[in-house]
Design a protein around this motif. Structure first.
Motif, mmCIF file in Angstrom:
data_model
loop_
_atom_site.group_PDB
_atom_site.id
_atom_site.type_symbol
_atom_site.label_atom_id
_atom_site.label_comp_id
_atom_site.label_asym_id
_atom_site.label_seq_id
_atom_site.Cartn_x
_atom_site.Cartn_y
_atom_site.Cartn_z
ATOM 1 N N GLY A 122 -1.905 -16.276 -21.557
ATOM 2 C CA GLY A 122 -0.585 -16.856 -21.798
ATOM 3 C C GLY A 122 0.532 -16.037 -21.177
ATOM 4 N N VAL A 123 0.410 -14.725 -21.235
ATOM 5 C CA VAL A 123 1.445 -13.855 -20.666
ATOM 6 C C VAL A 123 1.491 -13.996 -19.149
ATOM 7 N N HIS A 124 0.324 -13.993 -18.503
ATOM 8 C CA HIS A 124 0.301 -14.112 -17.042
ATOM 9 C C HIS A 124 0.850 -15.456 -16.576
ATOM 10 N N ILE A 125 0.455 -16.527 -17.252
ATOM 11 C CA ILE A 125 0.941 -17.857 -16.872
ATOM 12 C C ILE A 125 2.449 -17.967 -17.122
ATOM 13 N N MET A 126 2.928 -17.435 -18.243
ATOM 14 C CA MET A 126 4.372 -17.494 -18.540
ATOM 15 C C MET A 126 5.183 -16.744 -17.489
ATOM 16 N N HIS A 127 4.738 -15.544 -17.134
ATOM 17 C CA HIS A 127 5.465 -14.772 -16.120
ATOM 18 C C HIS A 127 5.491 -15.513 -14.785
ATOM 19 N N ARG A 128 4.359 -16.079 -14.414
ATOM 20 C CA ARG A 128 4.315 -16.794 -13.128
ATOM 21 C C ARG A 128 5.208 -18.032 -13.164
ATOM 22 N N TRP A 129 5.199 -18.761 -14.277
ATOM 23 C CA TRP A 129 6.030 -19.957 -14.410
ATOM 24 C C TRP A 129 7.508 -19.595 -14.335
ATOM 25 N N LYS A 130 7.880 -18.495 -14.975
ATOM 26 C CA LYS A 130 9.282 -18.056 -14.929
ATOM 27 C C LYS A 130 9.668 -17.630 -13.509
ATOM 28 N N ASN A 131 8.752 -16.998 -12.785
ATOM 29 C CA ASN A 131 9.046 -16.560 -11.414
ATOM 30 C C ASN A 131 9.116 -17.729 -10.432
ATOM 31 N N GLU A 132 8.280 -18.733 -10.614
ATOM 32 C CA GLU A 132 8.221 -19.858 -9.683
ATOM 33 C C GLU A 132 9.383 -20.821 -9.862
ATOM 34 N N LEU A 136 -4.661 -26.060 -21.132
ATOM 35 C CA LEU A 136 -4.340 -27.404 -21.618
ATOM 36 C C LEU A 136 -2.984 -27.479 -22.304
ATOM 37 N N VAL A 137 -2.715 -26.560 -23.197
ATOM 38 C CA VAL A 137 -1.497 -26.647 -24.002
ATOM 39 C C VAL A 137 -0.269 -26.164 -23.229
ATOM 40 N N LEU A 138 -0.382 -25.020 -22.563
ATOM 41 C CA LEU A 138 0.795 -24.514 -21.839
ATOM 42 C C LEU A 138 1.185 -25.425 -20.677
ATOM 43 N N SER A 139 0.207 -25.980 -19.976
ATOM 44 C CA SER A 139 0.564 -26.873 -18.868
ATOM 45 C C SER A 139 1.310 -28.099 -19.391
ATOM 46 N N GLY A 140 0.849 -28.645 -20.501
ATOM 47 C CA GLY A 140 1.565 -29.774 -21.105
ATOM 48 C C GLY A 140 2.941 -29.390 -21.601
ATOM 49 N N LEU A 141 3.045 -28.218 -22.181
ATOM 50 C CA LEU A 141 4.333 -27.730 -22.672
ATOM 51 C C LEU A 141 5.310 -27.500 -21.522
ATOM 52 N N PHE A 142 4.816 -26.928 -20.425
ATOM 53 C CA PHE A 142 5.672 -26.727 -19.250
ATOM 54 C C PHE A 142 6.170 -28.066 -18.713
ATOM 55 N N ILE A 169 8.864 -29.448 -20.996
ATOM 56 C CA ILE A 169 10.135 -28.724 -20.856
ATOM 57 C C ILE A 169 10.821 -29.113 -19.558
ATOM 58 N N GLU A 170 10.055 -29.221 -18.473
ATOM 59 C CA GLU A 170 10.662 -29.563 -17.181
ATOM 60 C C GLU A 170 11.202 -30.994 -17.160
ATOM 61 N N ARG A 171 10.558 -31.913 -17.862
ATOM 62 C CA ARG A 171 11.074 -33.291 -17.930
ATOM 63 C C ARG A 171 12.369 -33.366 -18.731
ATOM 64 N N LYS A 172 12.508 -32.476 -19.726
ATOM 65 C CA LYS A 172 13.738 -32.475 -20.542
ATOM 66 C C LYS A 172 14.932 -31.964 -19.750
ATOM 67 N N LYS A 173 14.700 -31.146 -18.737
ATOM 68 C CA LYS A 173 15.820 -30.548 -17.977
ATOM 69 C C LYS A 173 16.389 -31.519 -16.980
#
Length: 159
Positions: free
Chosen positions: A78-88, A146-152, A155-159
């Motif tokens: 979760g930490v690695h995916i979150m950091h990468r998502w924030k950077n991308e 599964l969960v983080l990709s759906g959550l991302f 979140i992106e659709r809400k923006k």
């Protein structure tokens, strides 16, 4: 193992989760991001215990000893995916999971195989320890993907 904390009993797993969460808050400087990184771990632990029940495995001293290990190992994805998502940035979920997703898949698989090799032990405690950790690492990886990709995506659709 139980710790007495201000007159109430807290198990070591709860203390470990709190410490991990505080470290994530320091890492991300953001409560929301720290909570999002904790979601795969929390759900992975729930899936682990649920799958152990489904497979007829009982919580023993050996399998409970694996819970703090799963907390330490399971939080990484979760930490690695979150950091990468924030950077991308936004709308880059495919890039995040096609690169960092492969890396966490490989690390999860090698960890699962290492712990899974304990299932060939002649000592039943090690067999259960290895099986529970195998299930726990797999559950944390699956919840991350599964969960983080759906959550991302949400979140992106809400923006």
């Amino acid at each position: 193992i139980r710790l007495s904390l201000v007159g109430s009993e807290m198990c070591i797993e709860t203390v470990t989760l709190v410490i991990v969460f505080l470290l994530l808050c320091l890492d991300f400087f953001n409560l929301r991001d720290a909570l999002m990184a904790m979601i795969p771990l929390a759900l992975g632990l729930l899936w682990m215990v649920g799958l152990m029940f489904v497979f007829g495995m009982k919580l023993s001293v050996m399998s409970v000893m694996g819970l703090p290990l799963i907390i330490g190992i399971g939080i990484d994805d979760g930490v690695h995916i979150m950091h990468r998502w924030k950077n991308e940035g936004n709308n880059r979920i495919y890039t995040v999971f096609s690169s960092t997703g492969k890396a966490i898949l490989l690390t999860s698989l090698t960890t699962m195989l290492a712990f899974g090799s304990l299932m060939f032990s002649i000592f039943p405690g090690w067999v259960q320890f290895g099986a529970s950790l195998f299930i726990g690492v797999a559950a944390c990886f699956l919840t991350t993907v599964l969960v983080l990709s759906g959550l991302f995506g949400w979140i992106e659709r809400k923006k």
